[in-house]
Design a protein around this motif. Sequence first.
Motif, PDB file in Angstrom:
ATOM      1  N   GLU A  73      24.518  32.664 -11.261  1.00  0.00           N
ATOM      2  CA  GLU A  73      24.273  31.929 -10.005  1.00  0.00           C
ATOM      3  C   GLU A  73      25.562  31.300  -9.478  1.00  0.00           C
ATOM      4  N   LEU A  74      26.400  30.795 -10.398  1.00  0.00           N
ATOM      5  CA  LEU A  74      27.672  30.201  -9.979  1.00  0.00           C
ATOM      6  C   LEU A  74      28.586  31.267  -9.401  1.00  0.00           C
ATOM      7  N   LEU A  75      28.649  32.430 -10.045  1.00  0.00           N
ATOM      8  CA  LEU A  75      29.478  33.531  -9.558  1.00  0.00           C
ATOM      9  C   LEU A  75      29.077  33.926  -8.136  1.00  0.00           C
ATOM     10  N   LEU A  76      27.773  34.027  -7.875  1.00  0.00           N
ATOM     11  CA  LEU A  76      27.292  34.367  -6.529  1.00  0.00           C
ATOM     12  C   LEU A  76      27.651  33.265  -5.529  1.00  0.00           C
ATOM     13  N   ALA A  77      27.493  32.011  -5.944  1.00  0.00           N
ATOM     14  CA  ALA A  77      27.786  30.879  -5.044  1.00  0.00           C
ATOM     15  C   ALA A  77      29.253  30.862  -4.635  1.00  0.00           C
ATOM     16  N   LEU A  78      30.145  31.176  -5.588  1.00  0.00           N
ATOM     17  CA  LEU A  78      31.579  31.082  -5.323  1.00  0.00           C
ATOM     18  C   LEU A  78      32.117  32.235  -4.493  1.00  0.00           C
ATOM     19  N   ARG A  79      31.241  33.176  -4.133  1.00  0.00           N
ATOM     20  CA  ARG A  79      31.681  34.236  -3.213  1.00  0.00           C
ATOM     21  C   ARG A  79      31.929  33.665  -1.817  1.00  0.00           C
ATOM     22  N   THR A  80      31.317  32.525  -1.530  1.00  0.00           N
ATOM     23  CA  THR A  80      31.536  31.843  -0.253  1.00  0.00           C
ATOM     24  C   THR A  80      32.629  30.799  -0.443  1.00  0.00           C
ATOM     25  N   PRO A  81      33.748  30.893   0.308  1.00  0.00           N
ATOM     26  CA  PRO A  81      34.807  29.899   0.150  1.00  0.00           C
ATOM     27  C   PRO A  81      34.295  28.498   0.475  1.00  0.00           C
ATOM     28  N   ASN A  82      34.715  27.511  -0.313  1.00  0.00           N
ATOM     29  CA  ASN A  82      34.355  26.107  -0.091  1.00  0.00           C
ATOM     30  C   ASN A  82      32.849  25.886   0.009  1.00  0.00           C
ATOM     31  N   VAL A  83      32.096  26.623  -0.787  1.00  0.00           N
ATOM     32  CA  VAL A  83      30.635  26.489  -0.763  1.00  0.00           C
ATOM     33  C   VAL A  83      30.231  25.067  -1.147  1.00  0.00           C
ATOM     34  N   LEU A  84      29.208  24.555  -0.498  1.00  0.00           N
ATOM     35  CA  LEU A  84      28.669  23.239  -0.841  1.00  0.00           C
ATOM     36  C   LEU A  84      27.591  23.455  -1.900  1.00  0.00           C
ATOM     37  N   ILE A  85      27.782  22.821  -3.048  1.00  0.00           N
ATOM     38  CA  ILE A  85      26.846  23.006  -4.161  1.00  0.00           C
ATOM     39  C   ILE A  85      26.014  21.747  -4.348  1.00  0.00           C
ATOM     40  N   SER A  86      24.702  21.915  -4.280  1.00  0.00           N
ATOM     41  CA  SER A  86      23.778  20.816  -4.546  1.00  0.00           C
ATOM     42  C   SER A  86      23.378  20.925  -6.014  1.00  0.00           C
ATOM     43  N   LEU A  87      23.857  19.969  -6.815  1.00  0.00           N
ATOM     44  CA  LEU A  87      23.640  20.010  -8.259  1.00  0.00           C
ATOM     45  C   LEU A  87      22.446  19.153  -8.661  1.00  0.00           C
ATOM     46  N   ASP A  88      21.607  19.738  -9.486  1.00  0.00           N
ATOM     47  CA  ASP A  88      20.528  18.973 -10.115  1.00  0.00           C
ATOM     48  C   ASP A  88      20.973  18.760 -11.563  1.00  0.00           C
ATOM     49  N   ILE A  89      21.488  17.555 -11.834  1.00  0.00           N
ATOM     50  CA  ILE A  89      21.988  17.249 -13.177  1.00  0.00           C
ATOM     51  C   ILE A  89      20.949  16.409 -13.901  1.00  0.00           C
ATOM     52  N   GLU A  90      20.096  17.098 -14.612  1.00  0.00           N
ATOM     53  CA  GLU A  90      19.050  16.449 -15.398  1.00  0.00           C
ATOM     54  C   GLU A  90      18.278  15.429 -14.554  1.00  0.00           C
ATOM     55  N   GLY A  91      17.838  15.900 -13.366  1.00  0.00           N
ATOM     56  CA  GLY A  91      17.004  15.073 -12.503  1.00  0.00           C
ATOM     57  C   GLY A  91      17.748  14.279 -11.447  1.00  0.00           C
ATOM     58  N   LYS A  92      19.076  14.203 -11.547  1.00  0.00           N
ATOM     59  CA  LYS A  92      19.873  13.472 -10.551  1.00  0.00           C
ATOM     60  C   LYS A  92      20.579  14.467  -9.648  1.00  0.00           C
ATOM     61  N   ASN A  93      20.511  14.252  -8.330  1.00  0.00           N
ATOM     62  CA  ASN A  93      21.136  15.178  -7.385  1.00  0.00           C
ATOM     63  C   ASN A  93      22.520  14.707  -6.962  1.00  0.00           C
ATOM     64  N   GLU A  94      23.471  15.650  -6.952  1.00  0.00           N
ATOM     65  CA  GLU A  94      24.840  15.379  -6.511  1.00  0.00           C
ATOM     66  C   GLU A  94      25.311  16.539  -5.646  1.00  0.00           C
ATOM     67  N   LEU A  95      26.170  16.238  -4.666  1.00  0.00           N
ATOM     68  CA  LEU A  95      26.795  17.278  -3.846  1.00  0.00           C
ATOM     69  C   LEU A  95      28.233  17.467  -4.317  1.00  0.00           C
ATOM     70  N   ALA A  96      28.685  18.712  -4.367  1.00  0.00           N
ATOM     71  CA  ALA A  96      30.045  18.976  -4.817  1.00  0.00           C
ATOM     72  C   ALA A  96      30.594  20.223  -4.139  1.00  0.00           C
ATOM     73  N   ILE A  97      31.935  20.311  -4.114  1.00  0.00           N
ATOM     74  CA  ILE A  97      32.608  21.530  -3.657  1.00  0.00           C
ATOM     75  C   ILE A  97      33.563  21.970  -4.764  1.00  0.00           C
ATOM     76  N   PRO A  98      33.788  23.301  -4.904  1.00  0.00           N
ATOM     77  CA  PRO A  98      34.705  23.777  -5.946  1.00  0.00           C
ATOM     78  C   PRO A  98      36.143  23.406  -5.624  1.00  0.00           C
ATOM     79  N   LYS A  99      36.875  22.901  -6.614  1.00  0.00           N
ATOM     80  CA  LYS A  99      38.287  22.569  -6.420  1.00  0.00           C
ATOM     81  C   LYS A  99      39.195  23.495  -7.208  1.00  0.00           C
TER      82      LYS A  99
END
Length: 197
Positions: free
Chosen positions: A48-74
Amino acid sequence: MSEVKLAADIRSEFGKGAARRVRREHKVPGVLYGHGSDPIHITLPGHELLLALRTPNVLISLDIEGKNELAIPKSVQRDPLRGSIEHVDLLLVKRGEKVNVDIPVHTEGELAPGAYLVEHVLNALPVEAEATHIPESVTVSIAGLEAGDSILAKDVPLPSGTTLAVEDDTVVLQVLAAQAEEPSAEAEGEGEEAAEA
């Protein structure tokens, strides 16, 4: 821009051995940092990460054990042979927050008649944009350009809400005259011998 949802797990084991174990499970070790908070060590689903990173600067909505965070690949580390993702650094962002990113530069149109080459001085243009509205790319017209012409950062059309993060007069691409290949000394020698014969 696209937003991709991924589930992440917090990891407590570190080092090469732990990273190898994570990869054997088809997951990718990563670090989430930003906003002055302590780095969070996570694992992400590899495919899923490999597919997501096909888009440059993709916005990733992370579900970290029930907590939501927004991130971009650096930073993304890939296996040089297989191309698989070895590790990823993600930067925490908030909706409405401005971030500095590099976006790919594409060209369209035909150069003026004649043999010319387009040299991309910058393959990606540094810009500042809202974290949830990062453009996937910018397109520059090269129609009618001749050898010696160049396109500066200020000439690149940017989407609304996006501003340059480089000097206006930074060269993004330039048009060069195609160089004819000079015959090698060996080939010239052969030609002379043939003429003498």
